[in-house]
Design an enzyme around this catalytic site. Structure first.
Site, short mmCIF file in Angstrom:
data_model
loop_
_atom_site.label_atom_id
_atom_site.label_comp_id
_atom_site.label_asym_id
_atom_site.label_seq_id
_atom_site.Cartn_x
_atom_site.Cartn_y
_atom_site.Cartn_z
N GLY A 213 38.40 38.53 44.44
CA GLY A 213 38.21 39.39 43.48
C GLY A 213 37.95 38.67 42.18
O GLY A 213 37.41 37.31 42.04
N ASN A 214 37.99 39.24 41.06
CA ASN A 214 37.81 38.75 39.75
C ASN A 214 38.59 39.47 38.81
O ASN A 214 39.64 40.37 39.21
CB ASN A 214 36.28 38.88 39.39
CG ASN A 214 35.99 40.31 39.21
OD1 ASN A 214 36.36 40.94 38.23
ND2 ASN A 214 35.06 40.86 40.22
N ARG A 215 38.79 38.66 37.46
CA ARG A 215 39.86 38.90 36.54
C ARG A 215 39.45 40.45 35.86
O ARG A 215 39.88 40.44 34.66
CB ARG A 215 39.99 37.82 35.75
CG ARG A 215 40.60 36.85 36.45
CD ARG A 215 40.93 35.37 35.74
NE ARG A 215 41.39 35.62 34.47
CZ ARG A 215 41.22 35.29 33.22
NH1 ARG A 215 40.04 34.41 33.34
NH2 ARG A 215 41.77 35.44 32.37
N SER A 216 38.37 41.15 35.90
CA SER A 216 37.96 42.06 34.96
C SER A 216 38.99 43.20 34.94
O SER A 216 39.58 43.55 36.00
CB SER A 216 36.70 42.68 35.68
OG SER A 216 36.33 43.73 34.92
#
Ligand code: C5P
Length: 425
Positions: A213-216
């Site tokens: 995933g990512n930190r958005s």
């Protein structure tokens, strides 16, 4: 009381200065940061220690104290509101003429804050045509004039010219402050348009319990959705793992997890959309295979190699397939050491993706993701800078939507519209 504001209280040279102590006290009591700027004449009526003690801030009447802090303009620039009480006939004349021969004069001239004045003088001076004209000039410029009332004046005189009571002045001042803080009614320039916004960060599963995933946080996308709604659009938010709940009246929300799910949801919503904003952080790659069972470290040993395959580029696909009159906006979140390098990355991406607008922002370990503010540069399809915006994510969203409206030729569904895709389509 709402949040604390910076209020400058100008005191000019009249006996009513003693009543202005009450004005300062009430504004401080209301929780505001109050800076008193007396004129030299005012200090003959009430001394500097009183103003300092009551306002809880240092006070000077001189233009030449604290010059390094550029005090003659700094206070005016910082002020959310300026109140002049008492305002003598002389000070009203100076304000009307824009004179700046003392600290109060420079402070008022250097400020864009609303101005409230509470005149205090003898009846003859108040009714003098010169004073009437000065007050009329100030009113025309939007200055709020409180009072004066009628009653006992200095000496044995009685009549119009008595400064209003501190609580009346403060009530009027706080009303002005509230009105100036209220957000402007947004333009309904997306009226009737269908807007699709993607937000958040996709998750690509590795096994039943893990994902890439990512930190958005999705805050920028949600700000777009809110801003577009406020401007009259019908908005669909395609949401991938937002940091918080989105409880916005009138907003259609479609929850998705992976890039493929996002592609399906956005593409189907885009079929009837006038504007698509791809604010989501979409995973560029996904695991080539998803394990049916939890990947076990005992079975993998000291190293585990993941094989990833590329996800379809939703934005590029939308841009390539967009209909006449449809506007497509993309994002480029980049980590670059300098602004020039950031813009270069943005320019390359703008031409590669083919969107009408590309919003470039700097992200890193501390910047961009998750914060409430953003700093962006907006490029057109050819990579030229068309706008810049810094501030809350809502302010940034509105600045980008201003560009959307401009690209479309202004107005909502019934007013204009692009008609043709841009040359980059
Ligand atoms: O290429 P990059 O991921 O930096 O591009 C960012 C822009 O492209 C964003 O608007 C994002 O929503 C969109 N994007 C997409 N599909 C992908 C990857 C990114 O639509 N697979």
């Amino acid at each position: 009381m709402t949040d604390s504001k910076t209020i400058v209280v100008g005191i000019t040279g009249g006996i009513a200065a003693y009543k202005a102590v009450g004005v300062v006290r009430l504004l401080v009591k209301a929780g505001h940061d109050v800076h008193v700027v007396p004129t030299e004449a005012a200090l003959r009526f009430v001394g500097l220690p009183t103003w300092e003690a009551i306002s809880r801030n240092s006070v000077t009447a001189s233009l030449y104290d604290d010059v390094a802090a550029v005090r003659h303009v700094a206070l005016g620039q910082a002020a959310d509101l300026i109140v002049v009480a008492p305002a003598t006939a002389n000070s009203l004349a100076k304000l009307a003429a824009g004179l700046a021969d003392d600290l109060l004069g420079t402070t008022v001239l250097a400020s864009r804050a609303p101005l409230v004045v509470a005149p205090a003088m003898h009846t003859e001076m108040w009714s003098n045509p010169a004073t009437r004209a000065n007050v009329a000039t100030l009113r025309e410029r939007g200055v709020v004039v409180v009072g004066p009332g009628s009653g006992a004046l200095t000496g044995t005189d009685v009549g119009e010219g008595r400064m209003s009571e501190p609580d009346e002045i403060v009530a009027a001042a706080l009303r002005v402050l509230e009105a100036s803080a209220a957000p402007a009614v947004p333009a309904r320039d997306l009226d009737g348009l269908r807007v699709v916004v993607s937000a958040g960060g996709t998750r690509e599963p590795l096994d039943p319990v893990r994902f890439l995933g990512n930190r958005s946080s999705g805050k920028q996308g949600v700000a777009f959705a809110r801003a577009a709604l406020a401007r009259g659009a019908q908005v669909t938010l395609v949401a991938a793992h937002l940091a918080g709940e989105v409880d916005v009246a009138g907003l259609a929300v479609i929850d998705v997890t992976t890039a493929s799910e996002m592609a399906l949801a956005v593409e189907s919503a885009a079929e009837i959309a006038d504007v698509v904003v791809m604010a989501a952080a979409v995973a560029d790659y996904r695991p080539a295979s998803v394990s049916e069972t939890k990947i076990k470290k005992d079975a993998e040993g000291d190293e585990l190699t993941l094989r990833l395959v590329k996800n379809p580029d939703i934005l590029a696909g939308l841009a390539a397939a967009r209909r006449p009159g449809q506007t497509v906006v993309g994002f480029a979140a980049e980590t670059a050491p300098t602004r020039d390098e950031l813009l270069e990355l943005g320019r390359t991406k703008a031409t590669r993706k083919g969107a009408d607008l590309l919003v470039v922002n700097l992200v890193g370990w501390a910047a961009g993701f998750g914060s409430d503010d953003n700093t962006v540069v907006v490029l057109d399809g050819a990579g030229s800078v068309v706008a810049e915006s810094a501030g809350s994510k809502r302010a940034v969203a509105d600045a980008v939507l201003d560009e959307v409206v401009r690209v479309r030729g202004g107005g909502g569904a019934g007013v204009g519209g692009a008609g043709e895709p841009s040359p980059s389509a």
